[in-house]
Design an enzyme around this catalytic site. Structure first.
Site, PDB file in Angstrom:
ATOM      1  N   GLU A 127       0.825  -1.213   0.000  1.00 42.28           N
ATOM      2  CA  GLU A 127       0.000   0.000   0.000  1.00 42.28           C
ATOM      3  C   GLU A 127       0.857   1.259   0.000  1.00 42.28           C
ATOM      4  OE1 GLU A 127      -3.134   0.070  -1.236  1.00 42.28           O
ATOM      5  OE2 GLU A 127      -3.400  -1.488   0.263  1.00 42.28           O
ATOM      6  N   GLY A 168     -15.360   5.381  -3.779  1.00 40.89           N
ATOM      7  CA  GLY A 168     -14.752   5.726  -2.507  1.00 40.89           C
ATOM      8  C   GLY A 168     -14.485   4.537  -1.610  1.00 40.89           C
ATOM      9  N   GLY A 202     -11.995   2.273  -2.002  1.00 39.91           N
ATOM     10  CA  GLY A 202     -10.620   1.801  -2.014  1.00 39.91           C
ATOM     11  C   GLY A 202     -10.416   0.624  -2.943  1.00 39.91           C
ATOM     12  N   ASP A 212      -3.343   0.650  -9.790  1.00 40.22           N
ATOM     13  CA  ASP A 212      -4.763   0.429 -10.059  1.00 40.22           C
ATOM     14  C   ASP A 212      -5.004   0.121 -11.532  1.00 40.22           C
ATOM     15  OD1 ASP A 212      -4.866   1.190  -7.437  1.00 40.22           O
ATOM     16  OD2 ASP A 212      -5.830   3.118  -7.805  1.00 40.22           O
ATOM     17  N   LYS A 268     -10.661  10.473  -3.746  1.00 40.17           N
ATOM     18  CA  LYS A 268      -9.361  11.136  -3.819  1.00 40.17           C
ATOM     19  C   LYS A 268      -9.490  12.612  -4.179  1.00 40.17           C
ATOM     20  CE  LYS A 268      -6.801   6.986  -5.226  1.00 40.17           C
ATOM     21  NZ  LYS A 268      -6.040   6.367  -6.326  1.00 40.17           N
ATOM     22  N   TYR A 326      -3.889  11.876   0.156  1.00 36.13           N
ATOM     23  CA  TYR A 326      -3.138  11.183  -0.885  1.00 36.13           C
ATOM     24  C   TYR A 326      -2.033  12.050  -1.485  1.00 36.13           C
ATOM     25  CZ  TYR A 326      -2.264   8.071  -4.830  1.00 36.13           C
ATOM     26  OH  TYR A 326      -1.668   7.227  -5.733  1.00 36.13           O
TER      27      TYR A 326
END
Length: 498
Positions: free
Chosen positions: A55, A153, A155, A202, A247, A255
């Site tokens: 992460e 939202g 994740g 991602d 984000k 972030y």
């Protein structure tokens, strides 16, 4: 390698979900016909992803280990060669239909990143693909209907799934012929048009993932992916805390700030180690590590990361936090240059920058990724496969350590994430950790197939029923669900187009 075109949903989804997905696709096609008076020519889809380990280290140059999930963004598309008008509708009525026009080769389309507008994510893929294509074409008009099942939202990378599917729709509509590699690299940059400085994990997972495998994604010296066989008997459950962490709104305090903290930490470390001897700027920890160890042979990446932690303790000594001026001085930079380079396009909000803590997380997390993959590979080579639970416990311990580091060193957890992870560990999860950017969103649990129902029920009773007593069964099933490693981006044509 190009994105595959398939004519069977079985090539994409697990057998357990084929009936449900078939009904969903039929509904999308029927709704498309009602809106546009014609049938789609093709359907593209890109999945969300769950990051198993690694992460907030992709933008520091280190490899990560996500897997694609069944939840995805589907776009049904028809084209019109007579104009360049784009019409985009959504199956969810909360997102109004939008229309825009191609604005020419120099600009392509205007994206207002100051506005939280859902169609901006389509425009990102549209703009990115047309700007990067080697074939400079006047794009066709497009009629599009979007259906997304990745919770926003959460994740689970709903934004990357949307941008990747949008880019794939543009590629397919205009026959641009871009490869998976090119699609991923363009999508990484394209998403930054909405004001988010994403690292690339991602998009890579959404495009490259393979059914039944996790995906090791490396970024240095170039984007590279490697499928990783997960141990048999490993099952995963995803729980959305329902704390939304988009984000766009949280970026400056969360972030984007972490990106600055990691990049400035790396620049300071590089300045301390190399001074002005180098002709290039090193602003990721992977770059600094590679430079430091390039003449030192035979040191494993895990050992390099351990030694890097010693260097961090030696040189990033201000554990209470740096001001902008203190960072600039330590990096041998001018304060205005720090702001212009790292805090202008992606704004940040903070009083101090906690470089030491962020570095500790990045380097220990990168080491955890290597440990996780090593255990998976060792288990794959074990012909007897008799120690499944021991292996799952080892992997679970790594996931638990990751969550602890995210919560303390990187400060990207929240009480709700901590709570669901604790409940999961108490009811049969070997490992439980936040996944995605954090500050809300989802957690992922590692367990066994036979324990999945018990684990899900316990989290429902001890988290959802207490915090969301009004939720229906469907809402609960949407918030917490089992998942398997799923296929990445795909073009689907297996339906009647007349």
């Amino acid at each position: 390698m190009s994105v595959p075109t398939v004519d069977s949903l079985q090539s994409i989804y697990t057998n357990a979900s084929l009936i449900k997905q078939g009904e969903r696709y039929d509904t999308v096609i029927k709704q498309f016909n009602q809106i546009y008076g014609r049938f789609p020519e093709f359907i593209v889809r890109s999945p969300g992803r769950v990051n198993l380990i690694g992460e907030h280290i992709d933008y520091s140059g280190y490899g990560v280990l996500p897997m694609a999930i069944e939840r995805d963004v589907v776009q049904a598309v028809a084209t019109d060669a007579s104009n360049t008008k784009v019409q985009i509708a959504n199956m969810n009525p909360k997102y109004p239909t939008r229309t825009f026009e191609y604005e020419g080769e120099e600009k392509v389309v205007t994206i207002d990143s100051s506005s939280l507008e859902w169609s901006n994510y389509f425009k990102c893929g549209y703009k990115g693909m047309l700007e990067s294509s080697k074939e400079k074409v006047t794009p066709k008009g497009m009629s599009i209907l979007v259906d997304g099942t990745v919770p926003a939202g959460s994740g689970l990378s709903s934004s990357a799934a949307f941008v990747c599917s949008s880019a794939l729709a543009v590629i397919t509509a205009n026959q641009l012929g871009l490869s998976k590699q090119e699609l991923t690299e363009v999508a990484i940059v394209a998403e930054r048009n909405v004001g988010v400085n994403s690292g690339g994990m991602d998009q890579a997972a959404s495009v490259f993932a393979e059914k039944n495998y996790a995906l090791y994604v490396e970024f240095v010296p170039k984007l590279k992916t490697l499928p990783v066989q997960l141990p048999s008997g490993a099952s995963f459950v995803i729980a959305h805390t329902l704390v939304t962490a988009d984000k766009f709104t949280s970026g400056p305090k969360h972030y984007n700030l972490r990106v600055v903290e990691t990049k400035m930490g790396a620049r300071i470390l590089a300045h301390c180690l190399f001074g002005n001897k180098l002709d290039v700027v090193l602003d990721t920890y992977k770059q600094v590590m590679d430079e430091y160890f390039k003449t030192k042979q035979g040191i494993s990446e895990q050992d390099q990361l351990t030694q890097m932690l010693t260097l961090v303790d030696r040189y990033l000594t201000n554990t209470t936090g740096y001001t902008v001026k203190e960072m600039a001085d330590a990096a041998g930079m001018v304060e205005n240059d720090v702001v212009a380079t790292y805090m202008t396009r992606f704004p940040v909000q903070t009083d101090v920058f906690r470089l030491h803590q962020r570095a500790v997380h990045v380097l220990t997390e990168a080491r955890r990724v290597q440990q996780f993959i090593y255990i998976c590979h060792q288990h794959e080579q074990d012909v007897n496969n008799t120690n499944n639970n021991d292996v799952l416990k080892q992997l679970g311990d790594i996931m638990n350590s990751s969550h602890e580091s995210c919560a303390t060193s990187f400060d990207c957890s929240c009480p709700e994430l901590d709570q669901v992870c604790n409940v999961a560990r108490q009811h049969g999860a070997f490992g439980a950790r936040l996944t995605g950017a954090g500050w809300g969103g989802a957690a992922v649990f590692l367990t066994t197939p036979e324990n999945v129902p018990t684990l899900i029920q316990a989290v429902k009773e001890q988290y959802y029923h207490k915090n969301f007593p009004e939720f229906s069964k469907d809402q609960l099933d949407d918030a917490i669900f089992p998942t398997e490693p799923c296929r990445g981006a795909t073009i689907f044509t297996g339906f009647d187009q007349s």
